[in-house]
Design an enzyme around this catalytic site. Structure first.
Site, short mmCIF file in Angstrom:
data_model
loop_
_atom_site.label_atom_id
_atom_site.label_comp_id
_atom_site.label_asym_id
_atom_site.label_seq_id
_atom_site.Cartn_x
_atom_site.Cartn_y
_atom_site.Cartn_z
N ASP A 165 0.85 -1.22 0.17
CA ASP A 165 -0.17 -0.14 0.11
C ASP A 165 0.83 1.15 0.06
O ASP A 165 0.47 2.21 0.73
CB ASP A 165 -0.78 -0.11 1.21
CG ASP A 165 -1.89 1.06 1.43
OD1 ASP A 165 -2.31 1.48 0.40
OD2 ASP A 165 -2.07 1.34 2.39
N ASN A 418 6.71 -7.33 7.06
CA ASN A 418 5.57 -6.84 7.20
C ASN A 418 4.29 -7.58 6.80
O ASN A 418 4.12 -8.06 5.50
CB ASN A 418 5.43 -5.33 6.79
CG ASN A 418 4.00 -4.74 7.09
OD1 ASN A 418 3.74 -4.58 8.40
ND2 ASN A 418 3.32 -4.49 6.36
N GLU A 419 3.28 -8.11 7.60
CA GLU A 419 2.27 -8.58 7.35
C GLU A 419 2.30 -9.58 6.61
O GLU A 419 1.66 -9.80 5.45
CB GLU A 419 0.97 -7.71 6.77
CG GLU A 419 0.76 -6.83 8.01
CD GLU A 419 -0.40 -5.86 7.43
OE1 GLU A 419 -0.79 -5.78 6.43
OE2 GLU A 419 -0.88 -5.04 8.59
N ASN A 473 -0.31 -5.47 13.71
CA ASN A 473 -1.15 -4.46 12.97
C ASN A 473 -2.60 -4.75 13.18
O ASN A 473 -3.01 -5.69 12.52
CB ASN A 473 -0.59 -4.54 11.51
CG ASN A 473 0.91 -4.26 11.42
OD1 ASN A 473 1.57 -3.71 12.47
ND2 ASN A 473 1.33 -4.32 10.22
N TYR A 475 -6.55 -3.17 13.08
CA TYR A 475 -7.68 -2.05 12.45
C TYR A 475 -8.78 -2.13 12.89
O TYR A 475 -9.96 -2.04 12.28
CB TYR A 475 -7.42 -1.79 11.06
CG TYR A 475 -6.26 -1.43 10.55
CD1 TYR A 475 -5.92 0.02 10.39
CD2 TYR A 475 -4.86 -2.18 10.35
CE1 TYR A 475 -4.60 0.51 10.14
CE2 TYR A 475 -3.64 -1.47 9.89
CZ TYR A 475 -3.66 -0.43 9.66
OH TYR A 475 -2.58 0.19 9.22
N TYR A 479 -10.90 -1.29 9.42
CA TYR A 479 -11.32 -2.51 8.74
C TYR A 479 -12.09 -3.36 9.46
O TYR A 479 -13.06 -3.91 8.65
CB TYR A 479 -10.00 -3.00 7.95
CG TYR A 479 -8.93 -2.20 7.11
CD1 TYR A 479 -9.52 -1.68 6.24
CD2 TYR A 479 -7.82 -2.03 7.50
CE1 TYR A 479 -8.72 -0.93 5.30
CE2 TYR A 479 -6.92 -1.40 6.77
CZ TYR A 479 -7.44 -0.84 5.63
OH TYR A 479 -6.87 -0.07 4.85
N GLU A 513 0.73 -1.03 14.20
CA GLU A 513 -0.20 -0.24 13.18
C GLU A 513 -1.56 -0.06 13.87
O GLU A 513 -2.11 -1.35 14.35
CB GLU A 513 -0.35 -0.75 11.73
CG GLU A 513 0.74 -0.58 11.05
CD GLU A 513 0.75 -1.03 9.45
OE1 GLU A 513 -0.53 -1.31 9.04
OE2 GLU A 513 1.73 -1.29 8.79
N TRP A 558 -0.24 4.10 12.81
CA TRP A 558 -0.38 4.17 11.40
C TRP A 558 -1.21 5.24 10.94
O TRP A 558 -2.43 5.34 11.29
CB TRP A 558 -0.79 2.93 10.77
CG TRP A 558 -0.64 2.86 9.19
CD1 TRP A 558 -1.31 3.12 8.09
CD2 TRP A 558 0.62 2.55 8.68
NE1 TRP A 558 -0.73 2.73 6.96
CE2 TRP A 558 0.53 2.49 7.52
CE3 TRP A 558 2.11 2.09 9.23
CZ2 TRP A 558 1.74 2.37 6.66
CZ3 TRP A 558 3.17 2.11 8.64
CH2 TRP A 558 2.86 1.83 7.03
N LYS A 577 -4.09 8.03 6.48
CA LYS A 577 -4.21 7.62 7.99
C LYS A 577 -3.20 8.51 9.02
O LYS A 577 -2.95 8.48 9.83
CB LYS A 577 -3.98 6.14 8.18
CG LYS A 577 -5.10 5.33 7.69
CD LYS A 577 -4.92 3.89 8.12
CE LYS A 577 -6.07 3.10 7.47
NZ LYS A 577 -5.73 2.89 5.86
C1 CKU Z 1 -2.23 -0.03 6.13
C2 CKU Z 1 -3.72 -4.83 4.66
C3 CKU Z 1 -3.29 -4.18 5.71
C4 CKU Z 1 -1.85 -3.56 5.29
N1 CKU Z 1 -1.51 -2.63 6.20
C5 CKU Z 1 -0.08 -2.29 5.86
C6 CKU Z 1 0.11 -0.72 5.41
O1 CKU Z 1 1.20 -0.59 4.49
C7 CKU Z 1 -0.95 0.01 5.01
O2 CKU Z 1 -0.77 1.05 4.68
C8 CKU Z 1 -2.48 -1.56 6.68
C9 CKU Z 1 -3.53 0.56 5.58
O3 CKU Z 1 -3.44 1.81 5.87
O4 CKU Z 1 -4.09 -0.26 5.21
#
Ligand code: CKU
Length: 611
Positions: A165, A418-419, A473, A475, A479, A513, A558, A577
């Protein structure tokens, strides 16, 4: 093959000249440059600032979205008095890979867009004259590259599909330097700080390269900030104990100047220095200990991203970011999702910030392939035909990251992915190799981790036992159950946290995050998603949950600032964000955070670490 070089500095034996400035530039959509002899001179007459990303200058979409080869060239004067020395062109990075030529002759290639490399031109350069330096840079993404993505053909043009992203900014994004060093030279230097009976001493090791180094004497001299010589040692390895040593601390950085001298028969043949903070870092149960004392992390996931220069290194942006981080009461950040410019770490050393240093292993999840685009069931990311090649690139990226950053006091942990798709058992052998490599490469044996996406948790993650600390991470409220459903989000969050607690978590958990997209012009009462009020509410809810669990030892929001991404239905000219706008001005939540972070004690929720 390309080689690494210590951060270039002028000393009594070394010379550095900046090659930053306006270079000549050409797009090479068909990849025919080398065949057509572009290494002897470019056909087009575009110009390009170095350092910077090449994408945001032009007014047409094809230039911005360009995927493939681009060429840079410049004329470099090599002084005649440098003859007999080792002459290098040192690139802070070339994203994502490059081949370097000098006077038409191929010198070296480098894979990976975020670590430095050198092209040695000693035998090719014409001394006392201008020499043509040309670089072919390629920015394609594949499932075996870091970061991961793919490259497709659309209307006969190559286009990248990042599995991540952030915009695929590329080019010569960091400084380029011309260096002259002795043929017999100090190649590398490492320090390890140890606390024995309450006294912190430093083991050092010097690596020397070149013919005849066995006849050399090596001397290490340590000066305090007033320039007073406070300790010295002889030999390639040794131990230094500075009387009444001043330790490097969060927001109270003390840096010693470590000078290394190489001499033969009392004649100094090479000299190099670095600024070193003396500190220990360790994990004790669920505490993160800096100099034996617990520290709670407050800060951000960041990006190297700004208007016009893209991911290009900008000293003014770096300075502003640090001032904002100090203002808001942050003490740390993660270099999401790639190693940042070397100057970032030097400034963090100077300002006393703690860094979770991340390798560019992002996009390693099948379901996020084509981020925000096509989803669907696929094989695990670590079971592909391309996995062995990915692993080779990943191991090399880990080696180069740690080689570069190992001496920085600011670096307190390595984030190795990362993830990634860590909820699949076939991920484990891959992860194990990466974690082992990091341990092997790091003389300081810093804690290792990877940032976990929601699909990996206490129950589903197959790799979490490899981590010295857990970084999550999450949300909840964005999300997962956003807006009017924020209460559901909080319940689901608490449920997950209870799961971690009941799993007997015995290492620290840091949130790397959490956040909401927020329009810096939008106010709404009652709040709605995207409004500044909602960002405030969502952070408040998240903090309430963090505050109820003692094993949570850090929060990194984040993101620090809004940043550019690939276009898509979930992104409005980028990811919003940020707590600050892309122009580095505060959104409302910044003031709440300042209040919270300034009031949290350094050892917030500590269990009383002792080591
Ligand atoms: C962040 C799918 C989640 C990805 N995660 C990593 C980061 O690079 C993204 O920018 C979340 C987002 O804002 O979705």
């Amino acid at each position: 093959m390309s080689s690494y070089m210590l951060y270039p500095r002028n000393t009594s034996t070394r010379r550095v000249l900046s090659l930053d400035g306006m270079w000549r530039f050409s797009f090479d959509p068909e990849g025919i440059g080398t065949e057509k002899g572009w290494q002897n001179g470019l056909p087009a007459t575009l110009t390009m600032p170095v350092p910077s990303s090449f994408q945001d200058y032009f007014t047409d979409k094809d230039s911005r979205e360009f995927s493939g080869d681009v060429w840079y060239e410049t004329d470099v004067f090599v002084p005649s008095e440098w003859q007999g020395q080792s002459i290098n062109v040192r690139f802070g990075s070339a994203t994502h890979r490059a081949t370097v030529f000098c006077n038409g002759q191929e010198i070296t290639s480098h894979e990976g867009g975020f670590t430095p490399f050198c092209a040695e031109i000693s035998d090719v350069a014409v001394y006392g004259q201008y020499n043509l330096i040309s670089v072919c840079v390629n920015n394609e993404l594949h499932e075996y590259t870091l970061p991961a993505g793919n490259t497709i053909l659309a209307n006969g043009k190559k286009r990248v599909r990042p599995y991540f992203d952030f915009f695929n900014y590329s080019g010569l994004q960091r400084s380029v330097m011309l260096t002259a060093t002795p043929k017999l030279a100090i190649q590398d230097f490492e320090v390890v700080h140890k606390s024995v009976d309450q006294v912190v001493c430093t083991d050092y090791k010097v690596k020397v390269d070149g013919v005849g180094f066995t006849a050399c004497d090596i001397q290490v001299l340590i000066f305090d900030e007033a320039g007073v010589l406070v300790a010295q040692a002889e030999g390639q390895t040794g131990n230094i104990c500075i009387p009444d040593v001043k330790l490097w601390e969060v927001h109270d950085a003390y840096l010693y100047k470590f000078v290394v001298r190489l001499s033969v028969d009392d004649e100094i043949i090479d000299e190099w220095f670095d600024y070193i903070g003396i500190r220990t870092i360790s994990i004790d149960g669920t505490d993160i200990l800096l100099n034996g004392k617990p520290v709670y992390l407050k800060g951000f996931g960041k990006h190297e991203d700004s208007d016009i220069a893209g991911r290009g290194f900008s000293l003014p942006v770096l300075k502003r970011d640090f001032e904002l981080m100090k203002w808001i009461g942050a003490n740390s950040f993660r270099t999401s999702h790639y190693p940042y410019s070397e100057e970032t770490y030097y400034l963090a050393d100077r300002e006393g910030f703690l860094i979770i240093d991340e390798v560019a292993a992002v996009g390693f999840m099948a379901s996020f392939a084509n981020f925000l685009g096509q989803m669907g069931k696929r094989d695990c990311f670590f079971e592909k035909k391309t996995t062995p090649r990915l692993l080779d690139n990943h191991l090399q990226a880990v080696r180069e990251l740690i080689l570069r950053d190992k001496n920085h006091a600011c670096v307190i942990a390595w984030s190795l992915f990362n993830e990634p798709e860590s909820n699949h058992e076939s991920a484990y052998p891959y992860f194990e190799k990466i974690f082992k490599e990091a341990l092997l490469c790091d003389p300081q044996k810093r804690p290792r981790t990877f940032a976990m996406e929601r699909s990996s948790d206490f129950a589903s993650c197959h790799c979490r036992q490899l981590c010295d600390l857990i970084t999550l991470n999450r949300y909840y409220g964005w999300y997962i159950s956003g807006g009017p459903n924020i209460d559901d989000a909080e319940r689901a969050f608490v449920e997950e946290m209870e799961g971690w607690k009941n799993s007997g978590i015995d290492v620290p958990v840091v949130f790397t995050e959490y956040g909401t997209d927020t329009d810096s012009h939008m106010h709404k009462l009652p709040s709605v998603m995207w409004s500044q009020e909602y960002q405030q509410e969502m952070l408040e809810m998240n903090h309430r949950v963090f505050d109820s669990y003692d094993f949570v030892k850090g929060e990194q929001i984040w993101n620090f600032a809004d940043f550019q991404t690939t276009e898509g239905i979930m992104r409005v000219d980028g990811n919003k964000k940020g707590i600050f706008t892309r122009q580095r001005q505060p959104k409302s939540a910044a003031f709440d955070l300042k209040q919270r972070w300034e009031s949290l004690p350094r050892d917030y929720k500590s269990t009383g670490g002792s080591k």
